[in-house]
Design an enzyme around this catalytic site. Structure first.
Site, PDB file in Angstrom:
ATOM      1  N   ASP A   1      -7.884   3.393   4.607  1.00 13.49           N
ATOM      2  CA  ASP A   1      -6.522   3.611   5.655  1.00 13.49           C
ATOM      3  C   ASP A   1      -7.267   5.271   5.836  1.00 13.49           C
ATOM      4  O   ASP A   1      -7.742   6.071   5.715  1.00 13.49           O
ATOM      5  CB  ASP A   1      -4.907   3.278   5.056  1.00 13.49           C
ATOM      6  CG  ASP A   1      -4.864   3.589   3.890  1.00 13.49           C
ATOM      7  OD1 ASP A   1      -6.064   4.568   3.476  1.00 13.49           O
ATOM      8  OD2 ASP A   1      -4.645   2.995   2.880  1.00 13.49           O
TER       9      ASP A   1
ATOM     10  N   ASP B   1       1.346  -1.019  -0.193  1.00 10.31           N
ATOM     11  CA  ASP B   1       0.257  -0.057  -0.399  1.00 10.31           C
ATOM     12  C   ASP B   1       1.187   1.335  -0.187  1.00 10.31           C
ATOM     13  O   ASP B   1       2.035   1.438   0.708  1.00 10.31           O
ATOM     14  CB  ASP B   1      -0.990   0.597   1.220  1.00 10.31           C
ATOM     15  CG  ASP B   1      -1.845  -0.695   1.272  1.00 10.31           C
ATOM     16  OD1 ASP B   1      -2.373  -1.373  -0.007  1.00 10.31           O
ATOM     17  OD2 ASP B   1      -2.470  -1.562   2.308  1.00 10.31           O
TER      18      ASP B   1
ATOM     19  N   ARG C   1      -6.136  -3.633   4.975  1.00 12.05           N
ATOM     20  CA  ARG C   1      -7.128  -2.405   4.988  1.00 12.05           C
ATOM     21  C   ARG C   1      -8.342  -3.709   4.629  1.00 12.05           C
ATOM     22  O   ARG C   1      -9.378  -2.817   5.677  1.00 12.05           O
ATOM     23  CB  ARG C   1      -7.232  -1.653   3.703  1.00 12.05           C
ATOM     24  CG  ARG C   1      -5.677  -0.953   4.020  1.00 12.05           C
ATOM     25  CD  ARG C   1      -6.106   0.173   3.293  1.00 12.05           C
ATOM     26  NE  ARG C   1      -4.852  -0.857   1.813  1.00 12.05           N
ATOM     27  CZ  ARG C   1      -5.720  -0.671   0.265  1.00 12.05           C
ATOM     28  NH1 ARG C   1      -6.906   0.290   0.492  1.00 12.05           N
ATOM     29  NH2 ARG C   1      -5.297  -1.083  -0.479  1.00 12.05           N
TER      30      ARG C   1
ATOM     31  N   TYR D   1       2.268  -9.187   9.049  1.00 14.24           N
ATOM     32  CA  TYR D   1       2.228  -7.877   8.920  1.00 14.24           C
ATOM     33  C   TYR D   1       1.551  -6.843  10.009  1.00 14.24           C
ATOM     34  O   TYR D   1       1.864  -7.755  11.070  1.00 14.24           O
ATOM     35  CB  TYR D   1       0.677  -7.101   7.588  1.00 14.24           C
ATOM     36  CG  TYR D   1       1.114  -7.344   6.554  1.00 14.24           C
ATOM     37  CD1 TYR D   1       1.783  -6.391   5.440  1.00 14.24           C
ATOM     38  CD2 TYR D   1       0.764  -8.751   5.765  1.00 14.24           C
ATOM     39  CE1 TYR D   1       1.712  -6.568   4.684  1.00 14.24           C
ATOM     40  CE2 TYR D   1       0.753  -8.682   4.349  1.00 14.24           C
ATOM     41  CZ  TYR D   1       1.175  -8.142   3.555  1.00 14.24           C
ATOM     42  OH  TYR D   1       1.379  -8.291   1.991  1.00 14.24           O
TER      43      TYR D   1
END
Length: 240
Positions: A70, A28, A163, A56
């Site tokens: 986000d 991202d 996300r 992550y």
């Protein structure tokens, strides 16, 4: 890179010299962390090397939803979250572990008619959400909870969007949520802790040691021959 690959500069400027460069999976735009890059024939090795899981660390925010899912997007919804407890959050995480179905974000690198959905969205074009698809979550744990913020550790397979996970968690808790910070800590065998070289160690010796450590993860010892260009007659770098 050409010099390291042993490629001589072409004096004929009409012809391009190509050295392929590719990465092993997009991050991202607001995310940080591991992004493995292949050079020359190394681009063809990426899929095999990175066939494993990704990890992550994500910081989510309860009570706010955005169009990008986000912190970079516009707030589209706000809901109270004061009744959400740590126990509620830990219980919900169990629903998102294992083989699950997930709808990818509209702002993503997925393509429609050859163009990224995120590019279409930024131009204000109407974009339909992609259908839910199967993804795999190997592990999911809550590391910290201080409302409205919560920190997750996620290990997942390919095609997974953190996300979307955080957004779905918010909905399951009868509120909404979006990602505040996202860091990829592992991609295949490469980890942020073991293989990333921080700026204060950007010296010739440290870079050489780092590369040697990473080379040990390859299926076979690479050589200069692996970095030969596709066409020795050709002079601009192309990225794929």
């Amino acid at each position: 890179l050409f010099a390291e690959a042993g490629v001589k500069a072409n004096v004929n400027k009409r012809k391009k010299q190509i050295l392929k460069i590719g990465h092993g999976g997009t991050l991202d735009s607001a995310a940080t962390g591991v992004l493995v890059v292949g050079i020359g024939k190394g681009t063809k090795m990426l899929s095999a090397i990175l066939a494993g899981s990704k990890k992550y660390t994500a910081i989510g925010r309860l009570g706010k939803a955005t169009d990008t899912l986000d912190a970079t997007g516009k707030v589209t919804e706000e809901k109270p979250y004061d009744k959400v407890t740590k126990g509620d959050l830990e219980s919900v995480l169990q629903k998102f572990t294992g083989d699950i179905m997930q709808v990818p974000p509209l702002y993503s690198a997925l393509k429609k008619d050859g163009e990224r959905l995120s590019s279409l969205m930024k131009r204000g074009e109407a974009v339909e959400a992609k259908p839910a698809r199967p993804v795999r979550v190997y592990s999911l744990s809550l590391q910290h909870f201080q409302p409205p913020l919560f920190t997750l550790d996620v290990e997942c397979g390919g095609g997974f969007y953190v996300r979307s996970l955080v957004s779905d968690i918010g909905k399951e808790l009868s509120t909404c949520a979006s990602v505040q910070e996202l860091t990829r800590t592992k991609q295949g065998p490469f980890t942020l802790e073991e293989h990333a070289l921080h700026e204060d160690k950007w010296t010739i010796d440290e870079i050489a040691r780092s590369l040697e450590h990473c080379m040990s993860l390859l299926p076979r010892e690479p050589s200069h021959k692996k970095f030969k260009t596709e066409d020795p007659e050709e002079t601009a770098v192309s990225c794929e």
